[in-house]
Design a protein around this motif. Structure first.
Motif: not given
Length: 443
Positions: A257, A259-260, A262, A264, A270, A272, A341-342
């Motif tokens: 991911d 954005v996060e 990590r 996952r 949810d 990615v 996403w930012r």
């Protein structure tokens, strides 16, 4: 996503007043524009080149979307529109489909990009809040699950209310639906520009379950805005188009991911982030992307050989033809680390636009018509076929994505082309005024 008959003067005044009040151009609203039946020149004879008409279905007048299903050796087409569903058998002669079934639901709104589960023989039909004389403020939206296991007798298997309802799309192998749009309801947050995505679990199609929390938030430089449609590529990435651009998500498997920061597991509830973001305003001034297509794998040839591209349609309705929506082709380079996403108004991120195409001024166009927005398209190999409302259906060679070239067109005098589909060597055009035209490319 446009209705093609005249609406009331009051509606016209209301939209105009809203645009003035918000300071937004019509193209930025991402909603249906009142105004008008498809506009053509008086006595316009139309124009056709490089295309042969091999069949037509005038009884499907009001057609918006089409899908194809296989029943062993049997080939079937399901057409949706404000009438509901109509089913045709293509097996004996695909140029002369035979009507075999119908589900009458008069009063639906558009039913754009209706999708099917080819394995379970299900159709997922959106109910827009404007259906059955409703409105975006308070109207009911939802999804009908229609059983077409017996194509002669399509039947509603279930219906579930969903807070969105303009389009609904299969993700994760049609185990889940992502439903988005249109403009926000009165009971939704005031700072939203439109409805995002709600997820519905349809693993048990008789008992769909809607997840209460929406996804794909903050898509327009940090603002939650109108999601119009979702297309899933052959790798399983779901590409979400709407106000603010196009963003791709993994809905299954284990991925990093960005954005996060990590690794996952992705799911439809949810997802990615993969890549994508806003499209350069010089290519799509409205920032409203209607639908998209992501060819899996790098471009094989042309000026952008080896690059990852996304094709997207801008829908906008401005005065005259020159400012209306375009086909955009953008490079995903630089968007794999969550940049889309930012993005914010202070620090906006935009994909690099490498090519565009608009119908304005092109050979075969009606110079008087101002109904020229880009709409749905379908790509096979290097030939892209696209609808442009009153400007008809256009065939483009996109082997060089920096320079799309028109190679053929089909613009009858009464065209109201919404969506073309490649199928078994033919192109089936859902035309809101004409029904379904069946074309053979000869160029």
């Amino acid at each position: 996503m446009r209705r093609l008959w005249v609406r009331s003067v009051l509606a016209l005044v209301t939209v105009a007043a809203t645009l003035v009040a918000t300071g937004l151009p019509a193209a930025a609203c991402g909603d249906d524009k009142p105004a008008v039946a498809a506009k053509h020149s008086a006595g316009d004879p139309g124009s056709v080149k490089g295309v042969r008409t091999v069949g037509a279905l005038p009884d499907a007048q009001g057609a918006i979307s089409a899908n194809f299903l296989s029943y062993g050796r049997r080939d079937v087409m399901v057409v949706s529109g404000e009438f509901g569903l109509k089913v045709y058998d293509l097996t004996r002669d695909p140029a002369r489909p035979r009507a075999i079934g119908e589900l009458s639901l008069p009063g639906l709104w558009e039913t754009e990009d209706t999708e099917v589960d080819a394995q379970r023989k299900l159709v997922f039909l959106s109910r827009d809040p404007r259906a059955f004389e409703g409105n975006t403020h308070t109207g009911e939206s939802g999804v009908y699950v229609v059983d077409v296991s017996k194509p002669e007798a399509p039947a509603i298997l279930s219906y579930v209310r969903v807070p969105a309802g303009h389009t609904t799309s299969c993700v994760d192998g049609c185990r889940f639906l992502w439903t988005g749009g249109p403009a926000k309801a009165d009971d939704q947050p005031a700072d939203w520009g439109g409805r995002p995505i709600w997820v519905t679990d349809v693993r048990d199609p008789r008992h769909p379950k809607v997840h209460p929390d929406p996804i794909d938030l903050a898509r327009n430089d940090g603002k939650t805005d109108y999601v119009h449609d979702v297309q899933v590529d052959t790798a399983g990435v779901a590409w979400v188009s709407g106000a603010g651009g196009v963003r791709g998500y993994w809905t299954s498997g284990v991925h990093r991911d960005p954005v996060e920061g990590r690794i996952r597991r992705a799911s439809a509830l949810d997802p990615v982030p993969y890549a994508g973001g806003g499209v350069d305003e010089t290519a799509a001034p409205s920032k409203f992307l209607h639908n998209s297509f992501h060819p899996v794998g790098p471009v094989a040839d042309g000026a952008w050989r080896g690059h990852d591209l996304v094709y997207a349609t801008e829908e906008s309705f401005l005065d005259g033809c020159a400012g209306d929506g375009v086909l955009t082709i953008s490079a995903l380079d630089g968007s794999y680390h969550g940049e889309g996403w930012r993005s914010s108004p202070e620090d906006p991120f935009r994909l690099r636009s490498i090519g565009t195409w608009t119908v304005a001024g092109q050979e075969g166009s009606d110079p008087v018509s101002d109904d020229c927005s880009a709409h749905y398209f379908d790509l096979r190999g290097h030939v892209l076929v696209q609808s442009f409302y009153a400007q008809g259906t256009r065939f483009l060679d996109v082997s060089d994505p920096t320079n799309p070239r028109q190679i053929a067109w089909f613009r009858p005098a009464d065209a109201s082309s919404w969506a073309p589909y490649w199928h078994d060597g033919y192109v089936y055009v859902a035309d809101n005024a004409r029904g379904v035209d069946i074309l053979k490319l000869t160029a």
